[in-house]
Design a protein around this motif. Structure first.
Motif, PDB file in Angstrom:
ATOM      1  N   GLY A 179      -4.433  56.238  -4.663  1.00 14.00           N
ATOM      2  CA  GLY A 179      -4.341  56.027  -3.229  1.00 14.00           C
ATOM      3  C   GLY A 179      -5.445  56.689  -2.433  1.00 14.00           C
ATOM      4  O   GLY A 179      -6.472  57.106  -2.966  1.00 14.00           O
ATOM      5  N   MET A 180      -5.212  56.784  -1.133  1.00 12.17           N
ATOM      6  CA  MET A 180      -6.232  57.227  -0.186  1.00 12.17           C
ATOM      7  C   MET A 180      -6.216  58.733   0.013  1.00 12.17           C
ATOM      8  O   MET A 180      -5.155  59.346   0.098  1.00 12.17           O
ATOM      9  CB  MET A 180      -5.999  56.567   1.180  1.00 12.17           C
ATOM     10  CG  MET A 180      -6.062  55.066   1.181  1.00 12.17           C
ATOM     11  SD  MET A 180      -5.692  54.423   2.839  1.00 12.17           S
ATOM     12  CE  MET A 180      -6.002  52.681   2.596  1.00 12.17           C
ATOM     13  N   GLU A 181      -7.416  59.291   0.127  1.00 18.48           N
ATOM     14  CA  GLU A 181      -7.531  60.689   0.541  1.00 18.48           C
ATOM     15  C   GLU A 181      -7.789  60.734   2.048  1.00 18.48           C
ATOM     16  O   GLU A 181      -8.487  59.881   2.598  1.00 18.48           O
ATOM     17  CB  GLU A 181      -8.693  61.400  -0.151  1.00 18.48           C
ATOM     18  CG  GLU A 181      -8.667  61.337  -1.665  1.00 18.48           C
ATOM     19  CD  GLU A 181      -9.592  60.284  -2.226  1.00 18.48           C
ATOM     20  OE1 GLU A 181     -10.054  60.464  -3.370  1.00 18.48           O
ATOM     21  OE2 GLU A 181      -9.838  59.277  -1.527  1.00 18.48           O
ATOM     22  N   ALA A 182      -7.265  61.752   2.694  1.00 20.90           N
ATOM     23  CA  ALA A 182      -7.559  61.961   4.111  1.00 20.90           C
ATOM     24  C   ALA A 182      -9.048  62.239   4.277  1.00 20.90           C
ATOM     25  O   ALA A 182      -9.693  62.842   3.413  1.00 20.90           O
ATOM     26  CB  ALA A 182      -6.743  63.129   4.653  1.00 20.90           C
ATOM     27  N   SER A 183      -9.602  61.806   5.391  1.00 23.26           N
ATOM     28  CA  SER A 183     -11.021  62.043   5.654  1.00 23.26           C
ATOM     29  C   SER A 183     -11.345  63.528   5.638  1.00 23.26           C
ATOM     30  O   SER A 183     -12.448  63.925   5.247  1.00 23.26           O
ATOM     31  CB  SER A 183     -11.396  61.433   7.004  1.00 23.26           C
ATOM     32  OG  SER A 183     -11.228  60.024   6.980  1.00 23.26           O
ATOM     33  N   ALA A 184     -10.388  64.356   6.039  1.00 27.28           N
ATOM     34  CA  ALA A 184     -10.616  65.805   6.049  1.00 27.28           C
ATOM     35  C   ALA A 184     -10.782  66.358   4.641  1.00 27.28           C
ATOM     36  O   ALA A 184     -11.413  67.398   4.442  1.00 27.28           O
ATOM     37  CB  ALA A 184      -9.452  66.507   6.752  1.00 27.28           C
ATOM     38  N   VAL A 185     -10.228  65.664   3.651  1.00 29.06           N
ATOM     39  CA  VAL A 185     -10.328  66.115   2.259  1.00 29.06           C
ATOM     40  C   VAL A 185     -11.692  65.761   1.671  1.00 29.06           C
ATOM     41  O   VAL A 185     -12.322  66.579   0.997  1.00 29.06           O
ATOM     42  CB  VAL A 185      -9.206  65.477   1.408  1.00 29.06           C
ATOM     43  CG1 VAL A 185      -9.395  65.794  -0.073  1.00 29.06           C
ATOM     44  CG2 VAL A 185      -7.843  65.972   1.895  1.00 29.06           C
ATOM     45  N   THR A 186     -12.155  64.565   1.941  1.00 26.01           N
ATOM     46  CA  THR A 186     -13.401  64.089   1.333  1.00 26.01           C
ATOM     47  C   THR A 186     -14.634  64.363   2.170  1.00 26.01           C
ATOM     48  O   THR A 186     -15.755  64.316   1.663  1.00 26.01           O
ATOM     49  CB  THR A 186     -13.331  62.569   1.102  1.00 26.01           C
ATOM     50  OG1 THR A 186     -13.198  61.917   2.377  1.00 26.01           O
ATOM     51  CG2 THR A 186     -12.149  62.203   0.216  1.00 26.01           C
ATOM     52  N   GLY A 187     -14.429  64.608   3.457  1.00 21.70           N
ATOM     53  CA  GLY A 187     -15.574  64.743   4.345  1.00 21.70           C
ATOM     54  C   GLY A 187     -16.175  63.404   4.734  1.00 21.70           C
ATOM     55  O   GLY A 187     -17.228  63.353   5.370  1.00 21.70           O
ATOM     56  N   GLU A 188     -15.489  62.332   4.386  1.00 19.28           N
ATOM     57  CA  GLU A 188     -15.969  60.984   4.712  1.00 19.28           C
ATOM     58  C   GLU A 188     -15.498  60.604   6.118  1.00 19.28           C
ATOM     59  O   GLU A 188     -14.314  60.717   6.429  1.00 19.28           O
ATOM     60  CB  GLU A 188     -15.436  59.971   3.697  1.00 19.28           C
ATOM     61  CG  GLU A 188     -15.925  60.217   2.279  1.00 19.28           C
ATOM     62  CD  GLU A 188     -15.223  59.350   1.259  1.00 19.28           C
ATOM     63  OE1 GLU A 188     -15.886  58.861   0.337  1.00 19.28           O
ATOM     64  OE2 GLU A 188     -13.987  59.158   1.382  1.00 19.28           O
ATOM     65  N   SER A 420     -14.152  58.492  -4.740  1.00 25.17           N
ATOM     66  CA  SER A 420     -13.159  58.514  -3.678  1.00 25.17           C
ATOM     67  C   SER A 420     -12.537  57.132  -3.543  1.00 25.17           C
ATOM     68  O   SER A 420     -13.085  56.131  -4.000  1.00 25.17           O
ATOM     69  CB  SER A 420     -13.799  58.937  -2.351  1.00 25.17           C
ATOM     70  OG  SER A 420     -14.656  57.908  -1.863  1.00 25.17           O
ATOM     71  N   ASN A 421     -11.391  57.099  -2.879  1.00 27.77           N
ATOM     72  CA  ASN A 421     -10.741  55.814  -2.632  1.00 27.77           C
ATOM     73  C   ASN A 421     -11.671  54.876  -1.876  1.00 27.77           C
ATOM     74  O   ASN A 421     -11.742  53.676  -2.174  1.00 27.77           O
ATOM     75  CB  ASN A 421      -9.459  56.040  -1.831  1.00 27.77           C
ATOM     76  CG  ASN A 421      -8.837  54.752  -1.344  1.00 27.77           C
ATOM     77  OD1 ASN A 421      -9.110  54.325  -0.224  1.00 27.77           O
ATOM     78  ND2 ASN A 421      -8.011  54.135  -2.157  1.00 27.77           N
ATOM     79  N   VAL A 422     -12.409  55.409  -0.931  1.00 28.20           N
ATOM     80  CA  VAL A 422     -13.319  54.592  -0.136  1.00 28.20           C
ATOM     81  C   VAL A 422     -14.413  54.007  -1.020  1.00 28.20           C
ATOM     82  O   VAL A 422     -14.690  52.812  -0.993  1.00 28.20           O
ATOM     83  CB  VAL A 422     -13.931  55.418   1.012  1.00 28.20           C
ATOM     84  CG1 VAL A 422     -15.054  54.649   1.695  1.00 28.20           C
ATOM     85  CG2 VAL A 422     -12.859  55.779   2.026  1.00 28.20           C
ATOM     86  N   VAL A 423     -15.041  54.840  -1.848  1.00 31.51           N
ATOM     87  CA  VAL A 423     -16.141  54.380  -2.687  1.00 31.51           C
ATOM     88  C   VAL A 423     -15.664  53.381  -3.732  1.00 31.51           C
ATOM     89  O   VAL A 423     -16.404  52.475  -4.127  1.00 31.51           O
ATOM     90  CB  VAL A 423     -16.862  55.581  -3.331  1.00 31.51           C
ATOM     91  CG1 VAL A 423     -17.831  55.138  -4.420  1.00 31.51           C
ATOM     92  CG2 VAL A 423     -17.603  56.364  -2.263  1.00 31.51           C
TER      93      VAL A 423
END
Length: 642
Positions: A179-188, A420-423
């Motif tokens: 699933g998704m990581e919060a933006s605060a976790v990845t810095g994305e 990351s989930n986004v990538v």
């Protein structure tokens, strides 16, 4: 019924070999072929009767991305497709891709390539049951034959998880994310407020065939059919204006992925046959139950096209998939478990590769150019407007294939790599996944041949050199093709960071340009070199060139051949101050080398006073300093000194 084109191999007893690849999908078949070509005994264990996964068994036979990056096995596969149909123009049949083909042809290509490798065996119709682990060493896997229900075990020096959902690493206890990581976790900077377990929608692909204008191929009305479900799939059927307005009419929607042979692949995200199902943690039996919902979703969409839109002449192709329902052999999974790897590849590593604390681009082993593309329309709980920033094309770093913790004997591939989930929204596409598999197989082979229990012991440059010998790209330069005489030098020097490319976000086909025939401002070239640093065992860094080197450079000065020789000499001396074993060449000797070998190195028009081209500079650095081989890097891309 179309028969499977495969050689049946039934396992009657336990086996031991060098490499076990679990899953014969897009990554798995590439990994198996790459490793076997390097001389290691390899087994691919595949649950279906086809090879190729997304490209074949899942029916996603309109490839996404890498049209200008025919790297390694992706280029080899595409050339086979071209040869089958009669050239590139014959497969440019739809508008979603440059390369369309019938799924069964992709399976035939992969099976022919696999059969040609004497070090490679394939077991079909075998289901993975569990990973075999001793302490934290993965030593093999247990399977069950779906033909005779017999269990057996395969032992190997290395195991590659090429399953669709990361089942092997999960069974082994390797940490992973779903699933998704919060933006605060990845810095994305992508607007995900909180970590969640939401994954992308999946699709059960169907292939329709045109049986003639007078044919009526309408299927029986599926359970739960309501045409309003597909409202907004195309402009001709759009009543609910609260839904996103479709961008195409129904005729264009149908030809989205038109295939050769008067066939049409159905993989339509906009109120089409995508569906939200998170089956990752379920048992095989539970997955089968849930996937019936995906099949029904696709059958309702087929009925909608036939009954509501009038495409009665388009019926489920009987000469495509060897399944009773004529749907694909497996679903198209866009996302599964993502291993917690040695490194985590985030979107900022793609968008600004030269500005990151860890220059992961230097460790590239696969390339991609597709945008970050997430499918979430069927899950109202998913963020619907993720803030993706534009990305250029990119290199997938080596460290995503290996676990972060002290697990030995396992390598991740397919969509289980550490991103990351986004990538995952861009690394999941077929050509990129195929090249990830090739890198995984190459890494495994080098670990086996070097007698390494852990693949982390294989040097970054060793695997990159092996991939270059396989005609693979390390950097995604769209303007330096494999046929370019300086391809290898440019790839090697690009991977050192001594010369850099320029990324360009470009809709559905992002770019990175090397600009090989351009000239360079001296100041910019030296500034880039000054940003390169050695890192010693204590973590201290030292620049390749000191800042004082920049003080007297005219901002308008461009590099000539003569100036280049001066800077190469100075750069060598700085390298030697950090690496005592580095042997520099004297300035006089450099001049002599260049004059004597200019033509031998494939260069022309030698004149010390003229401006040097970027490709020529790459060749000189490669031949004289040889930084790709003479200076080692770690898995984070940092240069290492004693």
């Amino acid at each position: 019924m179309l028969q499977a084109n495969c050689t049946w191999l039934y396992a009657q007893k336990n086996q031991t070999l060098d490499l076990l690849v679990v899953g014969g999908g897009t990554s798995g078949v590439a990994a198996g072929i790459a490793a076997s070509r390097m001389g290691v005994s390899t087994l691919i264990a595949e649950e279906t009767v086809w090879l190729g996964g997304m490209l074949s068994a899942a029916g996603v036979s309109a490839t996404d991305g890498n049209h200008l990056l025919p790297s390694g096995l992706w280029g080899e596969f595409r050339n086979k497709i071209y040869a089958h149909y009669g050239g590139p123009s014959k497969v440019a049949t739809g508008w979603v891709s440059n390369t369309h083909f019938e799924p069964h042809v992709a399976n035939q290509v992969w099976q022919e390539l696999a059969k040609a490798e004497r070090n490679l065996k394939v077991l079909y119709r075998v289901r993975f049951l569990k990973t075999l682990v001793r302490a934290k060493k993965i030593v093999g896997a247990q399977f069950i034959s779906l033909e005779n229900q017999k269990k057996f075990e395969v032992y190997a020096k290395q195991v590659i998880d090429a399953t669709e959902l990361g089942d092997v690493l999960a069974s082994a206890g390797v940490p992973f994310d779903i699933g998704m990581e919060a933006s605060a976790v990845t810095g994305e900077n992508v607007n995900v407020p909180a970590t969640n377990n939401i994954i992308q929608d999946l699709t059960y692909v169907a292939v329709l065939k045109d049986y003639g204008k007078n044919a009526d191929c309408t299927i029986a009305k599926p359970v739960g059919y309501d045409p309003r479900e597909f409202d907004g799939s195309c402009l001709d059927f759009y009543a609910d204006t609260t839904r996103i307005k479709p961008g195409v009419d129904c005729a264009k929607m149908i030809t989205y992925a038109k295939l050769p042979g008067n066939k049409y692949m159905l993989n339509w995200p906009a109120h089409g046959n995508d569906i939200y199902l998170n089956i990752i943690s379920l048992s095989p039996a539970q997955r089968e139950v849930e996937l019936q919902k995906a099949k029904l979703q696709t059958l309702r969409y087929v009925y909608f096209l036939q009954h509501q839109l009038g495409y009665k002449n388009l019926g489920l192709a009987v000469d495509e998939f060897p399944t009773s329902d004529r749907l694909a052999l497996i679903p198209y999974h866009r996302e599964g478990r993502r291993m917690q790897g040695l490194i985590r590849f985030n979107v900022q590593d793609i968008s600004q590769p030269y500005l990151q604390p860890n220059p992961l681009y230097r460790t590239g082993v696969a390339v991609g150019d597709y945008p970050i593309d997430h499918h979430h329309r069927k899950n109202p709980e998913a963020p619907q407007h993720l803030g993706f920033y534009p990305i250029p094309s990119f290199s997938v770093p080596l460290g995503v294939l290996m676990p972060a913790q002290e697990f030995e004997g396992i390598i991740a591939a397919e969509k289980a790599i550490s991103v990351s989930n986004v990538v995952n929204g861009t690394t999941r596409l077929q050509p990129c996944v195929l090249l990830i598999g090739q890198a995984a197989g190459t890494l495994a082979a080098l670990a086996i041949k070097g007698n390494h229990a852990s693949a982390t012991a294989v040097s970054v440059r060793a695997i990159q050199a092996a991939l270059l010998s396989q005609k693979a790209y390390l950097l995604p330069y769209a303007d330096v093709s494999l046929s370019d005489k300086d391809f290898n030098s440019i790839q090697r020097i690009g991977a050192t960071g001594f010369l850099r490319g320029k990324g360009q976000p470009n809709a559905w086909a992002n770019r990175t340009w090397f600009e090989p025939d351009s000239t360079l401002f001296t100041l910019l070239f030296i500034q880039d070199l000054s940003s390169l640093q050695f890192q010693n065992a204590a973590g201290k860094t030292q620049p390749f060139l000191v800042e004082s080197s920049l003080e007297k450079i005219n901002k308008e000065e461009r590099l000539s051949i003569a100036n280049t020789i001066f800077w190469i000499d100075l750069l060598q001396k700085n390298i030697q101050s950090v690496l005592p074993n580095f042997s520099p060449v004297t300035l006089v000797a450099i001049n002599q080398l260049v004059q004597n070998n200019w033509g031998t190195w494939g260069l022309a028009d030698f004149n010390p006073d003229r401006l040097i081209k970027k490709r020529e500079l790459a060749v000189l650095i490669d031949k004289i300093i040889n930084p790709f081989y003479s200076i080692q890097i770690d898995h984070f891309g940092n240069y290492l000194s004693p």
